[in-house]
Design an enzyme around this catalytic site. Structure first.
Site, PDB file in Angstrom:
ATOM      1  N   GLU A  44       0.834  -1.213   0.000  1.00  0.00           N
ATOM      2  CA  GLU A  44       0.000   0.000   0.000  1.00  0.00           C
ATOM      3  C   GLU A  44       0.859   1.250   0.000  1.00  0.00           C
ATOM      4  OE1 GLU A  44      -2.641   3.163   1.965  1.00  0.00           O
ATOM      5  OE2 GLU A  44      -0.648   2.467   2.475  1.00  0.00           O
ATOM      6  N   GLU A  45       1.936   1.201   0.779  1.00  0.00           N
ATOM      7  CA  GLU A  45       2.751   2.403   0.973  1.00  0.00           C
ATOM      8  C   GLU A  45       3.558   2.796  -0.254  1.00  0.00           C
ATOM      9  OE1 GLU A  45       2.195   4.171   3.345  1.00  0.00           O
ATOM     10  OE2 GLU A  45       1.653   3.021   5.108  1.00  0.00           O
TER      11      GLU A  45
ATOM     12  N   ASP B 162      -7.791   1.596   8.067  1.00  0.00           N
ATOM     13  CA  ASP B 162      -6.418   2.091   8.072  1.00  0.00           C
ATOM     14  C   ASP B 162      -6.223   3.048   9.242  1.00  0.00           C
ATOM     15  OD1 ASP B 162      -3.806   2.748   7.160  1.00  0.00           O
ATOM     16  OD2 ASP B 162      -4.450   2.621   5.086  1.00  0.00           O
TER      17      ASP B 162
END
Ligand code: ZN
Length: 337
Positions: A193-194, A216
């Site tokens: 995701e990052e 999140d």
């Protein structure tokens, strides 16, 4: 369990330890477990039905990747999800052997005042593992190895402190729902995701949900600065329901549903309005012919840095809110398909 999750090392692309831990906690019956070539872990309740609801939490955390070794035996690196302002002089663990290193810097005796006042470029930083030579460093570390912050998890009343809250808190919330409820949904623990919301894109194509919810953390905004901050969620004030961020304009119906659920159940909540940040809801809402998507998050201080703070009560309330919202979706049925 949150302690164990946060102390695991899993920078983007290296989520295997987090995945293995989650796999070890998944119930033996009542679910179907699958994975894909990138390492998303998808746990689907056997009772899953229409409307198809997908909950997603990313397993990866911010960190560093070794990109080279200098002739002096120092490690050059690329930062994943961070700027140089949070890196100077921090203690890190490098590679599989978890070799202790420090993000190096010239000592005060050897720098001019002007230099000390500037934040250096990331490319000028390095990790020092105390190796006396390039050869010795190369015996311990390889290009492509990851480094994470050497931060211990601690609890102080309601306040939690540690690393990787973004997004092991989301993984923890999903795990609580998976273990403590019988919601007929799909839980996707996503990768990368990052570095661009990548795993969730693949997972959503596979799951084909009607409604997708990214779970999140989000930046808590109480730092002292002369800026217009009231729009930022803050730690301890309940779960955050996103209206809009840089990756998605959340589905109005799903946002209203969660707001109504919170009001009915007496759960304090806050809204995230600024157009900052992105989550797995970004790629998920664009999957297939389009998916109704929303984001529920826990506000934490100093995410994307060596150490963060979060509230235990916020996490508990987040589990409660998501559970309540999904039960309503299931009750309303067809309207969500
Ligand atoms: Zn995150």
């Amino acid at each position: 369990m949150l302690r164990e999750l946060c102390e695991l090392h899993g920078v983007s692309g290296d989520e295997s330890r987090v995945r293995a831990f989650l796999q070890s906690k998944i119930p033996k019956s009542g679910v179907e477990v699958s994975s894909d070539v990138y390492g998303n872990l998808i746990v689907t309740a056997r009772t899953m039905k229409s409307p198809r609801v997908m909950l997603a939490a990313h397993m990866d955390e911010v960190g560093l990747m070794i990109s080279g070794i200098t002739k002096e035996g120092l490690l050059k690196f690329k930062a994943i999800g961070m700027g140089p302002n949070v890196l100077m002089a921090k203690r890190v663990l490098v590679g599989k052997e978890q070799i202790v290193g420090v993000i190096g810097h010239a000592p005060i005796h050897l720098t001019k005042r002007k230099e000390r006042e500037k934040i250096p470029e990331i490319d000028s930083l390095f990790i020092d593992i105390g190796a006396p030579s390039k050869e010795r460093a190369a015996e311990m570390v390889q290009v492509g190895d990851y480094a994470v912050f050497d931060t211990q998890y601690k609890e102080n009343g309601d306040t939690l402190q540690g690393k990787a809250f973004d997004n092991r808190i989301g993984c923890y919330v999903l795990l609580q729902l998976l273990l403590d409820t019988d919601l007929p949904v799909c839980y996707a623990f996503t990768v990368q995701e990052e570095v661009g919301l990548r795993g969730a894109r693949i997972a959503a194509h596979r799951v084909k949900p009607d409604v997708a919810i990214a779970v999140d953390t989000t930046s808590s905004g109480e730092w002292p600065e002369d800026r217009d901050l009231p729009q930022y969620p803050v730690m301890g004030a309940g779960p955050t329901i996103t209206i809009v961020d840089r990756s998605v304009i959340c589905d109005r119906g799903v946002v209203s549903l969660f707001r109504e659920t919170a009001e009915e159940e007496g759960i304090p909540y806050q809204l995230k309005r600024p157009m900052i940040g992105g989550t797995d809801a970004g790629p998920m809402h664009l999957a297939g012919i389009g998916v109704r998507a929303a984001v529920i998050s826990v506000a934490a201080r100093y995410i994307h840095s060596p150490m963060a703070f979060a509230s235990k009560e916020d996490i508990r309330r987040t589990v409660q809110l998501i559970r309540g919202g999904i039960e309503r979706i299931m009750k309303e049925g067809k309207q969500w398909v």
